[in-house]
Design a protein around this motif. Structure first.
Motif, PDB file in Angstrom:
ATOM      1  N   GLY A   1       6.718 -25.591 -40.055  1.00 17.75           N
ATOM      2  CA  GLY A   1       7.771 -26.093 -39.177  1.00 17.75           C
ATOM      3  C   GLY A   1       8.372 -27.383 -39.682  1.00 17.75           C
ATOM      4  N   LEU A   2       7.547 -28.312 -40.144  1.00 19.71           N
ATOM      5  CA  LEU A   2       8.052 -29.581 -40.648  1.00 19.71           C
ATOM      6  C   LEU A   2       8.864 -29.381 -41.922  1.00 19.71           C
ATOM      7  CD1 LEU A   2       4.933 -31.866 -40.047  1.00 19.71           C
ATOM      8  CD2 LEU A   2       7.042 -31.798 -38.700  1.00 19.71           C
ATOM      9  N   SER A   3       8.421 -28.482 -42.787  1.00 17.74           N
ATOM     10  CA  SER A   3       9.165 -28.217 -44.023  1.00 17.74           C
ATOM     11  C   SER A   3      10.522 -27.595 -43.717  1.00 17.74           C
ATOM     12  CB  SER A   3       8.349 -27.304 -44.942  1.00 17.74           C
ATOM     13  OG  SER A   3       7.130 -27.924 -45.340  1.00 17.74           O
ATOM     14  N   ILE A   4      10.552 -26.640 -42.799  1.00 15.87           N
ATOM     15  CA  ILE A   4      11.828 -26.024 -42.404  1.00 15.87           C
ATOM     16  C   ILE A   4      12.755 -27.076 -41.823  1.00 15.87           C
ATOM     17  CG2 ILE A   4      12.885 -24.416 -40.756  1.00 15.87           C
ATOM     18  CD1 ILE A   4      10.262 -22.730 -41.093  1.00 15.87           C
ATOM     19  N   ALA A   5      12.232 -27.939 -40.979  1.00 15.78           N
ATOM     20  CA  ALA A   5      13.052 -28.974 -40.357  1.00 15.78           C
ATOM     21  C   ALA A   5      13.632 -29.923 -41.398  1.00 15.78           C
ATOM     22  CB  ALA A   5      12.221 -29.742 -39.331  1.00 15.78           C
ATOM     23  N   SER A   6      12.834 -30.270 -42.403  1.00 14.90           N
ATOM     24  CA  SER A   6      13.330 -31.165 -43.446  1.00 14.90           C
ATOM     25  C   SER A   6      14.493 -30.540 -44.202  1.00 14.90           C
ATOM     26  CB  SER A   6      12.193 -31.506 -44.412  1.00 14.90           C
ATOM     27  OG  SER A   6      12.639 -32.361 -45.447  1.00 14.90           O
ATOM     28  N   HIS A   7      14.373 -29.282 -44.567  1.00 14.10           N
ATOM     29  CA  HIS A   7      15.447 -28.589 -45.286  1.00 14.10           C
ATOM     30  C   HIS A   7      16.669 -28.409 -44.385  1.00 14.10           C
ATOM     31  CE1 HIS A   7      13.609 -27.223 -49.171  1.00 14.10           C
ATOM     32  NE2 HIS A   7      12.535 -27.667 -48.541  1.00 14.10           N
ATOM     33  N   ALA A   8      16.440 -28.097 -43.111  1.00 16.80           N
ATOM     34  CA  ALA A   8      17.565 -27.893 -42.186  1.00 16.80           C
ATOM     35  C   ALA A   8      18.330 -29.190 -41.967  1.00 16.80           C
ATOM     36  CB  ALA A   8      17.057 -27.339 -40.862  1.00 16.80           C
ATOM     37  N   ALA A   9      17.616 -30.304 -41.817  1.00 18.35           N
ATOM     38  CA  ALA A   9      18.282 -31.591 -41.629  1.00 18.35           C
ATOM     39  C   ALA A   9      19.097 -31.960 -42.860  1.00 18.35           C
ATOM     40  CB  ALA A   9      17.244 -32.675 -41.332  1.00 18.35           C
ATOM     41  N   SER A  10      18.532 -31.707 -44.043  1.00 17.69           N
ATOM     42  CA  SER A  10      19.253 -32.002 -45.277  1.00 17.69           C
ATOM     43  C   SER A  10      20.516 -31.164 -45.401  1.00 17.69           C
ATOM     44  CB  SER A  10      18.340 -31.763 -46.480  1.00 17.69           C
ATOM     45  OG  SER A  10      18.999 -32.023 -47.696  1.00 17.69           O
ATOM     46  N   ALA A  11      20.483 -29.949 -44.838  1.00 11.61           N
ATOM     47  CA  ALA A  11      21.650 -29.065 -44.879  1.00 11.61           C
ATOM     48  C   ALA A  11      22.696 -29.437 -43.830  1.00 11.61           C
ATOM     49  CB  ALA A  11      21.205 -27.618 -44.690  1.00 11.61           C
ATOM     50  N   GLY A  12      22.405 -30.432 -43.022  1.00 14.44           N
ATOM     51  CA  GLY A  12      23.372 -30.881 -42.028  1.00 14.44           C
ATOM     52  C   GLY A  12      23.391 -30.089 -40.748  1.00 14.44           C
ATOM     53  N   ALA A  40       6.270 -36.176 -41.599  1.00 16.82           N
ATOM     54  CA  ALA A  40       7.152 -36.037 -40.439  1.00 16.82           C
ATOM     55  C   ALA A  40       7.960 -37.320 -40.203  1.00 16.82           C
ATOM     56  CB  ALA A  40       6.334 -35.685 -39.198  1.00 16.82           C
ATOM     57  N   ARG A  41       7.338 -38.472 -40.397  1.00 15.54           N
ATOM     58  CA  ARG A  41       8.050 -39.736 -40.177  1.00 15.54           C
ATOM     59  C   ARG A  41       9.161 -39.954 -41.208  1.00 15.54           C
ATOM     60  NH1 ARG A  41       2.717 -41.604 -39.428  1.00 15.54           N
ATOM     61  NH2 ARG A  41       2.714 -42.566 -41.493  1.00 15.54           N
ATOM     62  N   HIS A  42       8.945 -39.485 -42.437  1.00 14.64           N
ATOM     63  CA  HIS A  42       9.884 -39.776 -43.510  1.00 14.64           C
ATOM     64  C   HIS A  42      10.916 -38.680 -43.754  1.00 14.64           C
ATOM     65  CE1 HIS A  42       6.669 -42.676 -44.553  1.00 14.64           C
ATOM     66  NE2 HIS A  42       7.648 -43.378 -45.102  1.00 14.64           N
ATOM     67  N   ALA A  43      10.553 -37.431 -43.507  1.00 15.36           N
ATOM     68  CA  ALA A  43      11.389 -36.322 -43.986  1.00 15.36           C
ATOM     69  C   ALA A  43      11.985 -35.464 -42.894  1.00 15.36           C
ATOM     70  CB  ALA A  43      10.558 -35.432 -44.936  1.00 15.36           C
ATOM     71  N   VAL A  44      11.669 -35.756 -41.636  1.00 15.58           N
ATOM     72  CA  VAL A  44      12.051 -34.866 -40.537  1.00 15.58           C
ATOM     73  C   VAL A  44      12.700 -35.691 -39.431  1.00 15.58           C
ATOM     74  CG1 VAL A  44      11.161 -33.223 -38.827  1.00 15.58           C
ATOM     75  CG2 VAL A  44      10.137 -33.319 -41.102  1.00 15.58           C
ATOM     76  N   PRO A  45      13.746 -35.163 -38.790  1.00 14.04           N
ATOM     77  CA  PRO A  45      14.261 -35.842 -37.584  1.00 14.04           C
ATOM     78  C   PRO A  45      13.162 -35.947 -36.539  1.00 14.04           C
ATOM     79  CG  PRO A  45      15.744 -34.087 -38.309  1.00 14.04           C
ATOM     80  CD  PRO A  45      14.493 -33.948 -39.118  1.00 14.04           C
ATOM     81  N   GLU A  46      13.374 -36.774 -35.554  1.00 17.39           N
ATOM     82  CA  GLU A  46      12.349 -37.007 -34.537  1.00 17.39           C
ATOM     83  C   GLU A  46      11.838 -35.687 -33.960  1.00 17.39           C
ATOM     84  OE1 GLU A  46      11.684 -39.434 -30.336  1.00 17.39           O
ATOM     85  OE2 GLU A  46      13.618 -39.490 -31.369  1.00 17.39           O
ATOM     86  N   VAL A  47      10.522 -35.556 -33.909  1.00 18.99           N
ATOM     87  CA  VAL A  47       9.895 -34.346 -33.385  1.00 18.99           C
ATOM     88  C   VAL A  47       9.624 -34.531 -31.894  1.00 18.99           C
ATOM     89  CG1 VAL A  47       7.907 -32.804 -33.531  1.00 18.99           C
ATOM     90  CG2 VAL A  47       8.843 -33.845 -35.618  1.00 18.99           C
ATOM     91  N   ASP A  48      10.049 -33.575 -31.094  1.00 22.83           N
ATOM     92  CA  ASP A  48       9.770 -33.572 -29.656  1.00 22.83           C
ATOM     93  C   ASP A  48       8.405 -32.908 -29.470  1.00 22.83           C
ATOM     94  OD1 ASP A  48       9.649 -32.956 -26.880  1.00 22.83           O
ATOM     95  OD2 ASP A  48      11.833 -32.972 -26.763  1.00 22.83           O
ATOM     96  N   GLU A  49       7.428 -33.652 -28.991  1.00 22.50           N
ATOM     97  CA  GLU A  49       6.058 -33.148 -28.944  1.00 22.50           C
ATOM     98  C   GLU A  49       5.781 -32.233 -27.763  1.00 22.50           C
ATOM     99  OE1 GLU A  49       2.895 -35.776 -29.747  1.00 22.50           O
ATOM    100  OE2 GLU A  49       3.918 -36.764 -31.431  1.00 22.50           O
ATOM    101  N   VAL A  52      16.083 -21.516 -44.375  1.00 20.16           N
ATOM    102  CA  VAL A  52      17.257 -22.313 -44.007  1.00 20.16           C
ATOM    103  C   VAL A  52      18.515 -21.718 -44.617  1.00 20.16           C
ATOM    104  CG1 VAL A  52      18.352 -24.577 -44.273  1.00 20.16           C
ATOM    105  CG2 VAL A  52      15.962 -24.413 -43.557  1.00 20.16           C
ATOM    106  N   ARG A  53      18.412 -21.172 -45.806  1.00 22.62           N
ATOM    107  CA  ARG A  53      19.562 -20.460 -46.370  1.00 22.62           C
ATOM    108  C   ARG A  53      19.955 -19.287 -45.487  1.00 22.62           C
ATOM    109  NH1 ARG A  53      17.631 -19.692 -51.132  1.00 22.62           N
ATOM    110  NH2 ARG A  53      16.953 -17.538 -50.916  1.00 22.62           N
ATOM    111  N   GLY A  54      18.957 -18.580 -44.951  1.00 19.46           N
ATOM    112  CA  GLY A  54      19.240 -17.480 -44.042  1.00 19.46           C
ATOM    113  C   GLY A  54      19.866 -17.939 -42.743  1.00 19.46           C
ATOM    114  N   VAL A  55      19.397 -19.071 -42.229  1.00 15.72           N
ATOM    115  CA  VAL A  55      19.989 -19.628 -41.005  1.00 15.72           C
ATOM    116  C   VAL A  55      21.463 -19.958 -41.234  1.00 15.72           C
ATOM    117  CG1 VAL A  55      19.978 -21.631 -39.463  1.00 15.72           C
ATOM    118  CG2 VAL A  55      17.827 -20.484 -40.025  1.00 15.72           C
TER     119      VAL A  55
END
Length: 421
Positions: A13-24, A95-104, A388-391
């Motif tokens: 989940g964190l890896s997907i979020a990092s790639h998705a955020a980078s993709a805008g 998560a702190r460096h590569a991902v937007p804020e995570v809602d716990e 993320v490419r599929g999304v």
């Protein structure tokens, strides 16, 4: 409406979020970061994967495990296992460096609606998303042998139900299983003074060898290359080419997913088990019942007649079974639209999209489609970039305010949603 909601905040989940955020993409991420690593593994365990094969994935490759370890004054060397606690801390750092804020908050329901999905959190908030990525890890898929089901949790637990094993000090525990979880759990129990035995169906336990040196002659690398799942060309194919694995005939994929990288203990736990733990390979539990002081197990042996043993507690280190019907957070209607493979896991396309357009899957649930790498952290890198490419492809097909066509849905049921300006 969000472009993407990621459900789950483990390595995938964190890896997907990092790639998705980078993709805008306009996204939200839900889940307690690295929860299963923090809450469902006893202290003292180590990561079985090599440190260099245990990176979470960001597009630039900046936030690797070795970088975290260097910051912490630790080492991340080939053939030196990393403590699970250190890996969980690495995930939080990522998560702190590569991902937007995570809602716990936990997500309790995902339902299909015209134009996308409604995602409901544990406190009742409803959000809307055009696509959803499920990265729910392994905990929904805990597998306990049939003979043990129905017994009280005071008597039978799964290995993933323990953040520590202190409650068993001085007691008597039987661990069922022949893989790393079973053998390392047994080692930790023995080292704290618990009387412990291991029951395994296989006639003998299997131990992984010490990995070959990282620096070695070229001919050895050619003969048996390093890979994220261990040395050898077969493991290299599974770990480095999941896109080609998916092209294998379905029966072949199913066989490999079920049998490749079967139960085995890490080389560094062998000496802690042999001689310290009673080992009973070739045994299977046929029935179990509560008795005063614990559990009575009836066993069938491959090399002899039936036998019975009594123990205070049973820990089933019997793995996980990823099935569509265990995705309980999906609404019944949405779950019913999912095409499944013969083993019950969801069928996914080449970019991890399920048979319900806009709903993507990641992690263990995709192992039957993309191979054994999806059972390990190593698979997160391929998954994150591909998913993320599929999304993005799905979003281009379904403009904001449009309709995601669902197979079998009539046009009247899925009228376009007006665009708000």
């Amino acid at each position: 409406m969000y472009d993407l909601v990621v459900v789950g905040a483990g390595p995938y989940g964190l890896s997907i979020a990092s790639h998705a955020a980078s993709a805008g993409l306009n996204l939200r991420v839900f889940g307690r970061p690295m929860a299963s690593w923090r809450d469902n593994m006893p202290r003292g365990m180590f990561l079985k994967s090599e440190p260099w094969a245990s990176n979470l994935s960001d597009p630039a490759g900046r936030w690797r495990l070795e970088v975290y370890c260097a910051e912490q004054g630790m080492t991340a060397r080939h053939a030196e296992p990393i403590p699970v606690e250190a890996f969980a801390s690495y995930g939080l750092w990522f998560a702190r460096h590569a991902v937007p804020e995570v809602d716990e908050r936990m997500v309790t329901r995902v339902a299909s609606v015209p134009g996308g999905f409604t995602v409901v959190t544990e406190d009742g908030e409803a959000l809307h998303a055009r696509t959803v990525a499920l990265a729910v890890g392994v905990m929904p898929f805990v597998e306990v042998p049939q003979a043990l089901r129905g017994l009280h949790p005071a008597l039978v637990t799964h290995s993933s139900h323990h953040s520590d094993l202190d409650r068993f000090r001085g007691g008597d525990v039987t661990v069922i299983g022949g893989g790393q979880a079973a053998l390392e759990t047994a080692a930790l129990l023995a080292e704290q003074g618990t009387r412990v035995r291991v029951l395994a169906r296989a006639d003998r336990l299997v131990w992984n060898d010490v990995p070959p040196p990282w620096e070695r002659p070229l001919w050895q690398n050619i003969r048996s290359p390093h890979s994220g799942l261990g040395p050898g060309w077969r493991n290299w194919f599974y770990s480095e080419r999941p896109n080609y694995f998916r092209r294998l005939p379905e029966p072949t994929r199913q066989r490999i997913a079920a049998t490749a990288l079967g139960p085995a203990g890490a080389w560094w736990v062998r000496d802690r088990v042999e001689g310290a733990v009673e080992l009973l390979p070739g045994h299977q539990v046929t029935s179990a019942r509560a008795v005063p002081g614990g559990v009575r197990l009836d066993l069938a042996s491959r090399n002899g007649g039936p036998r019975t043993l009594e123990t205070e507690h049973v820990i089933a280190a019997t793995g996980f079974r990823a099935r569509c019907d265990r995705l309980g957070l999906l609404s019944e209607e949405l779950r019913g639209t999912l095409a499944a493979l013969p083993d019950g896991s969801p069928a996914v396309g080449r970019e991890f999209e399920s048979s319900h357009p806009g709903l993507f899957m990641a992690g263990l649930v995709t192992a039957s489609g993309f191979g054994p790498a999806m059972r390990f952290v190593h698979g997160a890198t391929f998954t994150a970039s591909t998913l993320v490419r599929g999304v993005r492809r799905r979003l281009r097909k379904t403009p904001a305010g449009g309709t995601i066509p669902v197979p079998g849905a009539g046009k009247r049921e899925w009228a376009p949603t007006p665009v708000r300006r």
